[in-house]
Design a protein around this motif. Structure first.
Motif, PDB file in Angstrom:
ATOM      1  N   GLN A  65      52.965  36.777  81.092  1.00  0.00           N
ATOM      2  CA  GLN A  65      51.628  36.927  80.782  1.00  0.00           C
ATOM      3  C   GLN A  65      51.302  38.131  80.019  1.00  0.00           C
ATOM      4  O   GLN A  65      50.424  37.981  79.031  1.00  0.00           O
ATOM      5  N   ARG A  66      51.757  39.330  80.244  1.00  0.00           N
ATOM      6  CA  ARG A  66      51.605  40.485  79.476  1.00  0.00           C
ATOM      7  C   ARG A  66      52.244  40.458  77.762  1.00  0.00           C
ATOM      8  O   ARG A  66      51.152  40.646  77.011  1.00  0.00           O
ATOM      9  N   ASP A  67      53.313  39.959  77.690  1.00  0.00           N
ATOM     10  CA  ASP A  67      53.653  39.671  76.501  1.00  0.00           C
ATOM     11  C   ASP A  67      52.719  38.683  75.735  1.00  0.00           C
ATOM     12  O   ASP A  67      52.614  38.744  74.053  1.00  0.00           O
ATOM     13  N   ASN A  68      52.001  37.569  76.120  1.00  0.00           N
ATOM     14  CA  ASN A  68      51.466  36.607  75.433  1.00  0.00           C
ATOM     15  C   ASN A  68      50.176  36.970  75.588  1.00  0.00           C
ATOM     16  O   ASN A  68      49.175  36.057  75.074  1.00  0.00           O
ATOM     17  N   ARG A  69      49.651  38.015  76.282  1.00  0.00           N
ATOM     18  CA  ARG A  69      48.082  38.305  76.448  1.00  0.00           C
ATOM     19  C   ARG A  69      47.401  37.192  77.020  1.00  0.00           C
ATOM     20  O   ARG A  69      46.432  36.896  76.583  1.00  0.00           O
ATOM     21  N   VAL A  70      47.858  36.614  78.014  1.00  0.00           N
ATOM     22  CA  VAL A  70      47.200  35.587  78.740  1.00  0.00           C
ATOM     23  C   VAL A  70      46.261  35.974  79.892  1.00  0.00           C
ATOM     24  O   VAL A  70      46.791  37.084  80.710  1.00  0.00           O
ATOM     25  N   GLY A  71      44.734  35.955  79.946  1.00  0.00           N
ATOM     26  CA  GLY A  71      43.944  36.314  80.675  1.00  0.00           C
ATOM     27  C   GLY A  71      44.232  35.906  82.094  1.00  0.00           C
ATOM     28  O   GLY A  71      44.071  36.878  83.069  1.00  0.00           O
ATOM     29  N   ASN A  72      44.088  34.735  82.106  1.00  0.00           N
ATOM     30  CA  ASN A  72      44.075  33.873  83.871  1.00  0.00           C
ATOM     31  C   ASN A  72      45.244  33.199  83.796  1.00  0.00           C
ATOM     32  O   ASN A  72      45.492  32.234  83.051  1.00  0.00           O
ATOM     33  N   PRO A  73      46.416  33.861  84.592  1.00  0.00           N
ATOM     34  CA  PRO A  73      47.406  33.035  84.661  1.00  0.00           C
ATOM     35  C   PRO A  73      47.460  31.545  85.251  1.00  0.00           C
ATOM     36  O   PRO A  73      48.482  30.729  85.054  1.00  0.00           O
ATOM     37  N   ARG A  74      46.419  31.251  85.851  1.00  0.00           N
ATOM     38  CA  ARG A  74      46.174  29.993  86.582  1.00  0.00           C
ATOM     39  C   ARG A  74      45.469  29.070  85.670  1.00  0.00           C
ATOM     40  O   ARG A  74      45.350  27.963  85.979  1.00  0.00           O
ATOM     41  N   GLN A  75      44.712  29.497  84.711  1.00  0.00           N
ATOM     42  CA  GLN A  75      43.838  28.455  83.771  1.00  0.00           C
ATOM     43  C   GLN A  75      44.199  29.098  82.223  1.00  0.00           C
ATOM     44  O   GLN A  75      43.584  29.971  81.715  1.00  0.00           O
TER      45      GLN A  75
END
Length: 543
Positions: free
Chosen positions: A55-65
């Motif tokens: 999540q951090r490396d790909n800058r994903v805001g919401n890991p569930r959506q």
């Protein structure tokens, strides 16, 4: 992994695959509807609890959506790993292999599996083909040594990471022909590293330099802090510790249209065409039935490429011009046939271009091992379309059973082995038959005696000939009482003693001394004093 200090060879792509800071390959995953980072971590990560790093490396805001179509990068060192295998699909010559560097070498067999750590050695007179799990084919050329450092699959086989070490020689690569995603192939050499993802190129490894020639796609060549792009049809050289040379266009395929397509004599000699920029030549002889089988590999700095020996069969010559940097140009292929066995003999007699004077000359040729019979043809035409004689026989000489007509004759001989297989014809030779002088005609000769001489008057000999005369007490003309040579006309011989004597005459060719058959005439020599007995009659009573 420790940083690589050697030059790097990398495939140039529009969207290059990302790499981790450590240099490990990255798996590119395209998000599907319903995917979550927690679920992806449980499915693909070695430690499912490490999904926050993704999540951090790909800058994903919401890991569930996560929006479908989003591309996520997973470092290979976080993914579940399983071993992969390669297969040695072809091995020609004394190819050797071993499972690990500490084990003993074994003879390689086609079809065997190769796991990570396996090493393969190809002799100078051999070749081999290795196929990876994704269909990549590695054609090891003569004199090559390769180690399969890493054969790994990640994410349930959705990504492959393969690392090969080419210690020496040359390898021709057709990478990832099915264009599968997330396929990583690295080839390390003593002076460079190739990172490829779906291209066709050649790598040649030496102790101090790596030669790279791109045949399809594009390659990034990095060395000593510099980088060049090597597009298809171009090549470059990375010398150890030096920046790569600027790419140059590979030399075009040589013109092989004039090379012979049939060889009936050994060794084989290919006279090479002149080509701008070529300083040497690289040639391989391949089996026509399988282009992966390299039978002969040769280099030449002259204007010819020679091959000492090949069995009868069909072959392909793969020829490349080599430039001043040692870069091999584009391929030219030439198909040819060898038909040289059993070897034809040397024609020894009559010598080529000789003139023979006998109507049935003895034809002779050299003796060869492993030859059961000889096949001979004698013809008046040089195409041998209608030979006068077409015979098979044992031995190394033959004589026509009937007189030849005067003129030029052509002959050739082929060898036949014990299995009945005939080899090529010898180069034909010619000889000229010029009939020798005929018998001397003594019917018009006149003969008389005086007290001390035999007086002959011979007709003139035919043009270009003369008589050889022998006077003897014996029909064999030996020993001779007198001998002489004359063009004809009046001549004088010492008068022999009375009784039956023999006069032999031959016609002799002035140009080469060829003699015609002897004609022997019987001579009754009268007494020198025929009336002497009348003078002796009155003395008989007194005697």
């Amino acid at each position: 992994m420790a940083p690589i200090l050697a030059p790097t060879l990398a495939l140039a792509q529009t969207a290059p695959a990302a790499a981790s800071v450590s240099g490990e390959p990255m798996w590119r995953y395209t998000v599907r509807p319903g995917d979550t980072l927690i679920g992806l971590g449980q499915r693909y990560l070695r430690d499912p609890t490490q999904w926050p790093q993704i999540q951090r490396d790909n800058r994903v805001g919401n890991p569930r959506q996560i929006p479908p179509g989003t591309v996520l990068l997973f470092p290979a060192d976080l993914l579940r790993q399983q071993p992969s295998k390669a297969q040695l699909v072809q091995a020609f010559g004394a190819v050797r292999w071993r499972a690990q560097a500490t084990e003993a070498w074994q003879d390689a067999q086609p079809g065997q599996s190769l796991a990570a750590g396996a090493q393969v050695q190809v002799p100078d007179s051999g070749s081999a083909v290795i196929e990876l799990a994704n269909g990549t084919r590695l054609a090891l050329q003569p004199g090559s040594a390769l180690t399969l450092d890493t054969l790994s699959l990640y994410a349930d086989g959705l990504m492959a990471d393969t690392r090969l070490r080419l210690q020496q020689g040359q390898i021709d690569i057709q990478d990832n022909p099915r264009r599968l995603p997330n396929q990583n192939l690295r080839i390390l050499t003593p002076s460079a590293q190739a990172v490829v993802r779906g291209t066709q190129f050649r790598v040649g490894a030496g102790a101090d330099a790596t030669r790279e020639e791109t045949l399809g796609g594009a390659v990034e060549l990095q060395a000593a802090g510099a980088q060049v792009r090597v597009d298809a049809g171009m090549g470059s050289l990375a010398r150890k510790g030096q920046p790569p040379l600027p790419p140059v266009r590979l030399l075009p395929p040589p013109d092989v249209s004039a090379l012979p397509s049939l060889f009936e004599q050994l060794p084989l000699r290919f006279t090479l065409p002149a080509q701008a920029g070529a300083v040497s030549w690289f040639g391989q002889v391949l089996a026509a039935s399988d282009s992966a089988q390299v039978l002969v590999q040769k280099t030449s700095t002259g204007n010819a490429l020679s091959v000492a020996d090949l069995p009868n069969g069909r072959y392909v010559l793969r020829l490349r011009a080599v430039d001043a940097n040692g870069l091999q140009g584009l391929d030219a292929s030439h198909t040819f046939t060898v038909f040289a066995r059993p070897f034809f003999p040397m024609l020894t007699a009559p010598a080529a271009g000789a003139t023979v004077r006998v109507a049935r000359p003895r034809l002779a040729w050299s003796e060869l091992l492993d030859v059961a019979r000889s096949h001979l043809q004698l013809a008046a035409q040089d195409d041998f379309a209608r030979p006068l004689y077409d015979v098979e026989q044992q031995g190394v000489h033959w004589t026509p059973p009937a007189d030849l007509a005067a003129g030029v004759w052509h002959w050739r001989v082929a060898s036949i082995d014990a299995q009945g297989r005939q080899g090529p014809w010898s180069p034909p030779q010619t000889f000229r038959y010029v009939p020798g002088p005929g018998p001397a005609d003594l019917d018009k000769a006149t003969m008389r005696f005086d007290r001390d001489h035999l007086l002959l008057d011979l007709p003139a000999a035919p043009s270009g000939q003369h008589y050889a005369l022998t006077l003897s007490d014996h029909a064999s003309l030996q020993p001779a009482l007198a001998q002489m040579q004359t063009p004809g006309g009046a001549l004088t011989l010492p008068r022999p003693s009375s009784g039956k004597r023999y006069l032999g005459a031959r016609l002799v060719d002035d140009s080469d001394g060829t003699q015609g058959p002897p004609v022997v005439q019987v001579i009754d020599v009268p007494p020198r004093y025929p009336d002497l007995w009348l003078l002796l009659i009155p003395l008989l009573p007194a005697l």
